[in-house]
Design an enzyme around this catalytic site. Sequence first.
Site, PDB file in Angstrom:
ATOM      1  CD  GLU A 165      -2.958  -0.862   2.360  1.00  0.00           C
ATOM      2  OE1 GLU A 165      -3.504   0.249   2.489  1.00  0.00           O
ATOM      3  OE2 GLU A 165      -3.137  -1.795   3.128  1.00  0.00           O
ATOM      4  CB  VAL A 166       0.627   4.378  -1.990  1.00  0.00           C
ATOM      5  CG1 VAL A 166       1.247   5.779  -1.916  1.00  0.00           C
ATOM      6  CG2 VAL A 166       1.018   3.681  -3.285  1.00  0.00           C
TER       7      VAL A 166
END
Length: 346
Positions: free
Chosen positions: A338-339
């Site tokens: 995930e960013v």
Amino acid sequence: MRKKLITVALTGTMILGTTLISSPPIHAVGNGPNYGGNESVQTSIYTSHAEMGKFLKEQEMKQDNMELEVIGQSVKGRDLYLVKYITNPDNPTILYLTQQHGNEALNTEGALIFIKEMGTGKMKELADGVNILIVPRLNPDGAAGDVNFSLDDYVADGDHHLTRYNANGVDLNRDHINREQPETKALHENVLGKYDIDYMIDLHHQGAHSEQNGELVSGSILHPTTENVDTDVLQKSKQLGAVVYDAIEPKGWGHLGKYAGGSAETISRNGLAVDYGISTLLFEVRGMADHSYESYVLGQKGNGYLIKQAVTTMESTAKAIADGSINEKDVSFWDTLEVQNTRRTE
């Protein structure tokens, strides 16, 4: 809102294993979740440049396989140090770079612990399989607040004003194309252009504590993202990230996210991958040692495990390169990582 760095009433010492180093009275103390109190990092203090130089020279005297080199001077004339462990030029080489930004101090503390470990049986044998280069502080003027511009926007504590920029007010991590500053010029001419480097980890801090799915994010990582990077260099960069992820994620300190970085080649993560064919990784721990944004400034409780993250990053990658296991790392985790949503500071 301006906020002073949190200090505690301790003697001015930095604990590196069992060695005590005198240091100014700026303290960053504490243990994070699941942090082992008997491990090598229990109390961290931001080490002054003079104290760091003294420590490095002492370690060079103690460690047969360590060589200390001065690669240049900062704007204000402070020595820029390179620590070298090179026993076989044919071995793969990794460079660890810390504190391009002066207000990002904890990774430097981790690098000093790692250097001390390299003189012990725990890590000494690594020199047989990997060459290690360490630039433990590229921006000593910013770390000392000895600059040619106003510090009004920075937090002050005693004689220290830790700033992102060098003494000329330049972000060194935006100077990897023009190389106009003495610090980046020294790095390129006397390290990157001199040694055959295969891997590089650029250790930073990021702006703020954040969460993913309600869980603490303790840092973030990112490989080169410029379209000009060679495919093989990118693959090895991703494998370098996989080593770090697999070493840190199970520790319980919080999750690593994917840093939301750009593609500019003025940034070392991108520029060094293109110009030198070095497989690079950005590693960022959360929080700042000093910042005008109150929410960015590190508290006491997390610093122990944040430093330990830096030490773990160096230990795990050096070992994986030395034994060749890095070449077998699966990089598919990058596709689902995930960013991290936080203010970018690379």
